[in-house]
Design an enzyme around this catalytic site. Sequence first.
Site, short mmCIF file in Angstrom:
data_model
loop_
_atom_site.label_atom_id
_atom_site.label_comp_id
_atom_site.label_asym_id
_atom_site.label_seq_id
_atom_site.Cartn_x
_atom_site.Cartn_y
_atom_site.Cartn_z
N ALA A 50 0.84 -1.19 0.00
CA ALA A 50 0.00 0.00 0.00
C ALA A 50 0.87 1.24 0.00
CB ALA A 50 -0.94 -0.02 1.20
N HIS A 51 1.61 1.43 -1.06
CA HIS A 51 2.44 2.62 -1.18
C HIS A 51 1.68 3.61 -2.06
CE1 HIS A 51 5.59 0.46 0.76
NE2 HIS A 51 5.65 -0.44 -0.19
#
Length: 124
Positions: A50-51
């Site tokens: 989840a960047h």
Amino acid sequence: MTYNYFDNDYKMSAYLTEKAVGIAHAANATIVGNPQPRRGNYGANNGGAAHHTGGAPMGTDPTTSALNRYLQCWEASNLFVMGGAAFPQNPGHNPTCTIGALTYWSAQAITSKYLKSPGPLVAA
């Protein structure tokens, strides 16, 4: 909000996995491994990450970016945006160190320049 996958996600993964294998074979790859489309729910153990990036990209031109090089908003000089929102695209795996470096860069500019003379740090 959930990051878990739905039927369409699985179908896209199967399609893209098949295409990637085809490209590898067409390029005469010697090691293709055992490609597996995504299955199960989202998580770090199955390739999930989840960047989040984008939303307020930095740049040199206020007509094509939201922030200047110090992560200062072009339109509101008292607003600084730290984090992945400043990236115009995802730079790759795990941008945490780059986000940290940019945050220190911005904080240094705030304390050494902006607080002494509030206003834009870069001419638009």
